[in-house]
Design a protein around this motif. Sequence first.
Motif, mmCIF file in Angstrom:
data_model
loop_
_atom_site.group_PDB
_atom_site.id
_atom_site.type_symbol
_atom_site.label_atom_id
_atom_site.label_comp_id
_atom_site.label_asym_id
_atom_site.label_seq_id
_atom_site.Cartn_x
_atom_site.Cartn_y
_atom_site.Cartn_z
ATOM 1 N N LEU A 256 0.834 -1.208 0.000
ATOM 2 C CA LEU A 256 0.000 0.000 0.000
ATOM 3 C C LEU A 256 0.868 1.257 0.000
ATOM 4 O O LEU A 256 0.552 2.244 -0.682
ATOM 5 N N ALA A 260 1.030 4.060 -3.053
ATOM 6 C CA ALA A 260 0.814 5.481 -2.774
ATOM 7 C C ALA A 260 1.973 6.334 -3.278
ATOM 8 O O ALA A 260 1.773 7.371 -3.921
ATOM 9 N N VAL A 263 1.866 6.571 -7.018
ATOM 10 C CA VAL A 263 0.899 7.547 -7.534
ATOM 11 C C VAL A 263 1.539 8.931 -7.616
ATOM 12 O O VAL A 263 1.398 9.646 -8.619
ATOM 13 N N ALA A 305 -5.963 12.941 6.555
ATOM 14 C CA ALA A 305 -6.523 11.785 5.850
ATOM 15 C C ALA A 305 -6.962 10.712 6.848
ATOM 16 O O ALA A 305 -6.269 10.423 7.818
ATOM 17 N N SER A 307 -8.721 7.871 5.305
ATOM 18 C CA SER A 307 -8.920 6.725 4.423
ATOM 19 C C SER A 307 -7.729 6.590 3.485
ATOM 20 O O SER A 307 -6.976 7.552 3.275
ATOM 21 N N TYR A 308 -7.587 5.403 2.917
ATOM 22 C CA TYR A 308 -6.499 5.188 1.967
ATOM 23 C C TYR A 308 -6.693 6.031 0.720
ATOM 24 O O TYR A 308 -5.719 6.532 0.144
ATOM 25 N N ALA A 309 -7.953 6.232 0.316
ATOM 26 C CA ALA A 309 -8.234 7.086 -0.841
ATOM 27 C C ALA A 309 -7.773 8.512 -0.583
ATOM 28 O O ALA A 309 -7.261 9.191 -1.488
ATOM 29 N N GLY A 310 -7.948 8.971 0.646
ATOM 30 C CA GLY A 310 -7.475 10.313 0.993
ATOM 31 C C GLY A 310 -5.968 10.425 0.908
ATOM 32 O O GLY A 310 -5.430 11.453 0.467
ATOM 33 N N LEU A 312 -4.040 8.608 -1.098
ATOM 34 C CA LEU A 312 -3.709 8.603 -2.525
ATOM 35 C C LEU A 312 -3.922 9.979 -3.148
ATOM 36 O O LEU A 312 -3.110 10.439 -3.960
ATOM 37 N N ALA A 313 -5.015 10.653 -2.776
ATOM 38 C CA ALA A 313 -5.281 11.993 -3.311
ATOM 39 C C ALA A 313 -4.186 12.965 -2.888
ATOM 40 O O ALA A 313 -3.711 13.780 -3.691
#
Length: 402
Positions: A256, A260, A263, A305, A307-310, A312-313
Amino acid sequence: MKPEHYAGAEVARSPHEIRRNATMLFISTLTIMSGATISASLPGIAVRFADVENVALLSRLVLTLPALFIALFSPAAGFLVDRFGRKPLLVASLALFAVAGASGLFLDTLPGLLIGRAVLGLAVGGIMTATTALVGDFFQGAARDRYMGLQQAFVGIGGTAFLTGGGFLAEIHWRGPFLIYTVAILLVPAALVFLPEPRRARPAEMVRGEGGLSGRTVALLAALFLAAAINMIAFYMIPTQLPFYLESLGFAAPSLAGVAIGVGQFVGVLSSLVFAPVRRMLGTMGVFGLGFVSIGVSFLLLSSATSYAGVLAALAVSGICMGTIMPNFTAAAMLLTPPNLRGRISGLLVSSIFTGQFLSPIVSQPLITASGFGGAYAIVGAVVLVLGIAATTIRLARPGHG
């Protein structure tokens, strides 16, 4: 091969120039992230030398020691490339990179590994200093901006490839990632054949005052070096602290953290490819504003953040910084520097960048201890955001000066 004049090529018009530029781009992949190539080997190194006193600290020095020696050697490398030429040091540094980098394949003591990593730092310092000076020698104006953007893209691609490859090889054996460094030996013949030695300007050929630096230029360069160090202190909090931050958030799988960081690298490559038009539109200070604001916003997003999506953003936003601000440091330094001092200024810039890289965990760890990971990212994010706003304000106040 005949020597070339300084800044003698606007675009690659001939097969020779294409080969020259391609060789320099591939050499660039060996630089910024080369030290981190063996990061996945650190647990294996700690197990292999578990009987060594202070193995926890010493095994981590295997990763960070190159940055210290790059910072220490680069100013001397700058003097050498100005005194003896770019090509001799570059070729010698490429060969040394391959030998020192691959030394972990056969050295069987922890002090031996550390010596090999220190020598690797000397090699990277020589490579980065010589190639930075060559960019100033071979390109000018818009052509330099285009090349710098493309070079940063190759740096990002190389870093991603080396880190990913190192991870896979470390699963086979902890020595595996050291094999990657041997690719440098393939670039030695290319550098010998395709890279000409630029003609060094003679004092009689210089315009009056061109050979030295004014007080204003010295002040601007000092500010540039400080900004480069601060930027790397901040940016290197991503590879050094993000895996631990993700673990504290409940995302412990190493893959993970790799995704990240990948990305951010991917966005950085895309950003670097549009560096030239962005710099033409925003100017030098505008790009510094964009870079520092983006890393500042990224860290503020990261600090909050959940969440993991946060995550990544936030990392995607950080890529905007590395894709634009790193080539801008070099472009700005070359713009301020006369040809006869390009090597020395290049060496000082490289030293500033890697001083920041080395200091990053030293600066960030006390902040993490006092405020936690989120607090540390918020504090550093706020600092660089202020720098970005200041650079943007200067750019807006002087619209005709870049």
